[in-house]
Design a protein around this motif. Sequence first.
Motif, PDB file in Angstrom:
ATOM      1  N   ILE A  18       0.827  -1.201   0.000  1.00 37.10           N
ATOM      2  CA  ILE A  18       0.000   0.000   0.000  1.00 37.10           C
ATOM      3  C   ILE A  18       0.865   1.256   0.000  1.00 37.10           C
ATOM      4  O   ILE A  18       0.575   2.221  -0.705  1.00 37.10           O
ATOM      5  CB  ILE A  18      -0.950  -0.005   1.213  1.00 37.10           C
ATOM      6  N   GLN A  21       2.067   2.219  -3.452  1.00 31.67           N
ATOM      7  CA  GLN A  21       0.972   2.704  -4.297  1.00 31.67           C
ATOM      8  C   GLN A  21       0.517   4.101  -3.872  1.00 31.67           C
ATOM      9  O   GLN A  21       0.143   4.923  -4.711  1.00 31.67           O
ATOM     10  CB  GLN A  21      -0.202   1.729  -4.259  1.00 31.67           C
ATOM     11  N   LYS A  24       3.130   6.454  -5.205  1.00 34.21           N
ATOM     12  CA  LYS A  24       2.949   6.572  -6.658  1.00 34.21           C
ATOM     13  C   LYS A  24       1.772   7.482  -6.985  1.00 34.21           C
ATOM     14  O   LYS A  24       1.877   8.370  -7.853  1.00 34.21           O
ATOM     15  CB  LYS A  24       2.735   5.184  -7.254  1.00 34.21           C
ATOM     16  N   ARG A  25       0.665   7.287  -6.294  1.00 33.37           N
ATOM     17  CA  ARG A  25      -0.525   8.095  -6.563  1.00 33.37           C
ATOM     18  C   ARG A  25      -0.275   9.571  -6.233  1.00 33.37           C
ATOM     19  O   ARG A  25      -0.643  10.470  -7.005  1.00 33.37           O
ATOM     20  CB  ARG A  25      -1.717   7.563  -5.768  1.00 33.37           C
ATOM     21  N   LYS A  46      12.351   1.288  -6.394  1.00 37.25           N
ATOM     22  CA  LYS A  46      11.034   1.919  -6.452  1.00 37.25           C
ATOM     23  C   LYS A  46      11.140   3.386  -6.871  1.00 37.25           C
ATOM     24  O   LYS A  46      10.303   3.898  -7.627  1.00 37.25           O
ATOM     25  CB  LYS A  46      10.329   1.795  -5.097  1.00 37.25           C
ATOM     26  N   THR A 192      -1.830  -7.495  -0.649  1.00 36.38           N
ATOM     27  CA  THR A 192      -0.476  -6.947  -0.570  1.00 36.38           C
ATOM     28  C   THR A 192       0.487  -8.025  -0.059  1.00 36.38           C
ATOM     29  O   THR A 192       0.057  -9.104   0.366  1.00 36.38           O
ATOM     30  CB  THR A 192      -0.418  -5.762   0.417  1.00 36.38           C
ATOM     31  N   LYS A 220      -7.688  -3.745  -3.369  1.00 35.96           N
ATOM     32  CA  LYS A 220      -6.425  -3.502  -4.067  1.00 35.96           C
ATOM     33  C   LYS A 220      -5.707  -2.310  -3.422  1.00 35.96           C
ATOM     34  O   LYS A 220      -6.354  -1.366  -2.966  1.00 35.96           O
ATOM     35  CB  LYS A 220      -6.688  -3.175  -5.546  1.00 35.96           C
ATOM     36  N   PRO A 221      -4.366  -2.335  -3.410  1.00 38.78           N
ATOM     37  CA  PRO A 221      -3.622  -1.206  -2.830  1.00 38.78           C
ATOM     38  C   PRO A 221      -3.999   0.138  -3.454  1.00 38.78           C
ATOM     39  O   PRO A 221      -4.047   1.157  -2.765  1.00 38.78           O
ATOM     40  CB  PRO A 221      -2.162  -1.556  -3.126  1.00 38.78           C
ATOM     41  N   GLU A 222      -4.288   0.130  -4.751  1.00 34.44           N
ATOM     42  CA  GLU A 222      -4.653   1.360  -5.441  1.00 34.44           C
ATOM     43  C   GLU A 222      -5.940   1.965  -4.875  1.00 34.44           C
ATOM     44  O   GLU A 222      -6.145   3.184  -4.949  1.00 34.44           O
ATOM     45  CB  GLU A 222      -4.822   1.097  -6.936  1.00 34.44           C
ATOM     46  N   ALA A 225      -4.875   3.917  -1.949  1.00 33.00           N
ATOM     47  CA  ALA A 225      -4.138   5.094  -2.410  1.00 33.00           C
ATOM     48  C   ALA A 225      -5.080   6.200  -2.876  1.00 33.00           C
ATOM     49  O   ALA A 225      -4.815   7.391  -2.652  1.00 33.00           O
ATOM     50  CB  ALA A 225      -3.177   4.704  -3.530  1.00 33.00           C
ATOM     51  N   SER A 226      -6.168   5.829  -3.507  1.00 28.32           N
ATOM     52  CA  SER A 226      -7.095   6.848  -4.015  1.00 28.32           C
ATOM     53  C   SER A 226      -7.763   7.608  -2.869  1.00 28.32           C
ATOM     54  O   SER A 226      -8.027   8.810  -2.985  1.00 28.32           O
ATOM     55  CB  SER A 226      -8.152   6.216  -4.925  1.00 28.32           C
TER      56      SER A 226
END
Length: 254
Positions: A18, A21, A24-25, A46, A192, A220-222, A225-226
Amino acid sequence: MSTLNKRVAVVTGATSGIGFQVAKRLGQDGYAVVLNGIEDEEGAKKVEELKTEGITAEYVSFDVTNDAAVTKNITAIGEKYGKIDVLVNNAGGLGGRSRFEEMTTDFYRFVMALNLDSVFFASRAAIPFLKKGENSSIINYTSNAAWNAGGPGAGVYATSKGGVHAITRALAKDLAEYGIRVNAVSPGTIDTPFHAQIKATKPEVFASWANSILLKRIGKPEEVASVVSFLASKDASFITAETIQIGGGQALGI
């Protein structure tokens, strides 16, 4: 936009799962992201992955349970960029399982340090720089275990996450006068590396966990992240002292 003009996000425990992600987000959202971890080789990989996407990123190695190391490194990050806009206290974990009767003091202190002390150390060090940021906020991670006390052997993990729930609200009270918001997310069962062992050795058990989730699937990790992205944004500018469940209805305990 130069690095010094970008908003700055620090994400602890960001070399996988997580945390990565989330980094990244936030990078995609336009932040300069600072990834923390203790696996230096993975951290370097990464950062390179993020840079290939045009994200401004760097890796800083320190153990979030080490008071002096956290203070030194968070301060150095704040001084380098002149501010910190978002601190994501993502680092944490189960740490193992032990019933209280057999639990050693060292194990108790390790789990509490990993999940609760780390939030205190990083937040304390970041506050002077969050005061210089824009729409500044801290985002912590609690867990369903904070409410249901966790499964067998996870009692101290639950205790530490209960503390995170409380310190989130306490920090929100403490920092409101500076316009600094403090919220938490509470991820449910997310696919994860945290669950990698049971997924590999007992895939049927891992798959069965979806049965206790209202939406009948693993997260999902995304998807975590959102929500972190939202809480960090101006769209959430009137949200503080809140915990958002990200578990597909898992908290209802069906």
